[in-house]
Design a protein around this motif. Structure first.
Motif, mmCIF file in Angstrom:
data_model
loop_
_atom_site.group_PDB
_atom_site.id
_atom_site.type_symbol
_atom_site.label_atom_id
_atom_site.label_comp_id
_atom_site.label_asym_id
_atom_site.label_seq_id
_atom_site.Cartn_x
_atom_site.Cartn_y
_atom_site.Cartn_z
ATOM 1 N N ARG A 80 -76.912 -6.122 -37.288
ATOM 2 C CA ARG A 80 -77.113 -4.846 -37.959
ATOM 3 C C ARG A 80 -78.445 -4.268 -37.495
ATOM 4 O O ARG A 80 -79.431 -4.995 -37.334
ATOM 5 N N THR A 81 -78.449 -2.956 -37.298
ATOM 6 C CA THR A 81 -79.671 -2.288 -36.856
ATOM 7 C C THR A 81 -80.813 -2.540 -37.834
ATOM 8 O O THR A 81 -80.631 -2.477 -39.050
ATOM 9 N N LYS A 82 -81.978 -2.841 -37.312
ATOM 10 C CA LYS A 82 -83.212 -3.110 -38.066
ATOM 11 C C LYS A 82 -83.166 -4.415 -38.845
ATOM 12 O O LYS A 82 -84.117 -4.750 -39.530
ATOM 13 N N VAL A 83 -82.041 -5.121 -38.755
ATOM 14 C CA VAL A 83 -81.933 -6.422 -39.433
ATOM 15 C C VAL A 83 -81.877 -7.538 -38.407
ATOM 16 O O VAL A 83 -82.481 -8.596 -38.564
ATOM 17 N N GLY A 84 -81.142 -7.288 -37.328
ATOM 18 C CA GLY A 84 -81.013 -8.293 -36.283
ATOM 19 C C GLY A 84 -79.676 -9.001 -36.344
ATOM 20 O O GLY A 84 -78.741 -8.551 -37.001
#
Length: 296
Positions: A80-84
């Motif tokens: 997930r974007t910005k989560v990894g």
């Protein structure tokens, strides 16, 4: 002519590069996949940063990215974007995936996992055998019998016996004519490889003879178009394999085979049964093959 200067030199030169790229992709795919299945990267935890993974597996960003995409398609990771990227729980994995099964086999299969493999086998393979009795071709029957002969000839050769045994079960799946049945082939391979690692019919001449006889019973039931007998013979083979590995019957889910009505073949010439008289009344269609759990 020097191949370096030939008109096809561009194509020839590209082959090693593609091979190297595929090798890097496969190496990092197996490396991360094995680490996840073995529990080194546990479910719910984030994967190490990509820079760390690139150094660990000696690959560039491209094969790492492609490997992570492959792992995501298998249900092992999610991003997930910005989560990894993180590891998904085992319940989310595609347990029919050949790579996951191979990695699980490499890690080592305990009795609880082996029991689950045998449970799914006894759920699906008897039905596949019953369906195969109504759809098999003469060529498939000949091949089944040839594999029986191969098993008999390899009664003291674990590797050859295992190869013939696996081929027999995969052929039954193929003879069912159902692509969903055929998709469990990797699971069958894993189950037999795991069970034969600890205990093989070739360890005991009497057991080897019994295993060949039991498989012959499946083949002849399929040849005769007897779906019920084929299903029961297959169930016997699976349960015998479990007990040969030291498992207790009570450790598996109890499934009772009820009625396996065989769908009519689209080509009556593929069946050995005599055709009905033209004036004979049609038999009522039977119910769909089923397995139902019983208490105990």
């Amino acid at each position: 002519m020097d191949p370096k200067h030939s008109e096809t030199s561009g194509d020839l030169a590209a082959i090693p590069r593609r091979t190297k790229a595929a090798g890097a992709h496969n190496a990092v795919l197996r490396g991360i996949g094995f680490a996840i299945v073995s529990g080194e990267f546990p479910g719910g935890s984030p994967l190490p940063p990509k820079e760390v993974l690139m150094r660990r597996y000696g690959v560039s960003n491209t094969p790492l990215r492609e490997a992570l995409q492959s792992l995501a398609s298998k249900g092992l990771v999610a991003a997930r974007t910005k989560v990894g990227t993180w590891v998904r729980d085992e319940a989310d994995w595609n347990m029919f995936d050949p790579d996951i099964l191979a990695w699980r086999l490499d890690v080592g299969i305990d009795r609880a996992f082996l029991a689950k493999l045998f449970e799914i086998r006894q759920t699906l393979e008897p039905a596949a055998a019953a369906i195969a009795a109504g759809r098999r071709t003469d060529a498939q029957i000949a091949e089944l019998r040839a594999l029986i002969d191969a098993m008999a000839s390899a009664s003291s050769d674990r590797i050859a016996f295992t190869e013939a045994d696996v081929a027999f079960h995969l052929l039954v799946l193929s003879a069912s004519g159902n692509p969903f049945m055929q998709s469990i082939g990797a699971l069958i391979r894993t189950a037999l490889a795991a069970s034969f690692t600890s205990s093989s019919p070739t360890d005991d001449p009497e057991r080897a003879v019994g295993a060949v006889s039991q498989h012959a019973r499946i083949a002849e039931a399929i040849a005769a178009g007897d779906g019920q007998e084929a299903a029961e013979a297959m169930m016997t083979v699976i349960r015998q394999g479990w007990t040969n590995n030291g498992g207790q019957f009570e450790q598996l889910a109890h499934l009772a085979l009820e009625s396996f009505a065989i769908p009519p073949s689209q080509d009556a010439s593929r069946r050995d049964r005599p055709r009905a008289r033209p004036d004979a009344p049609e038999e009522p269609a039977g119910e769909v093959a089923s397995t139902q759990p019983t208490s105990g």
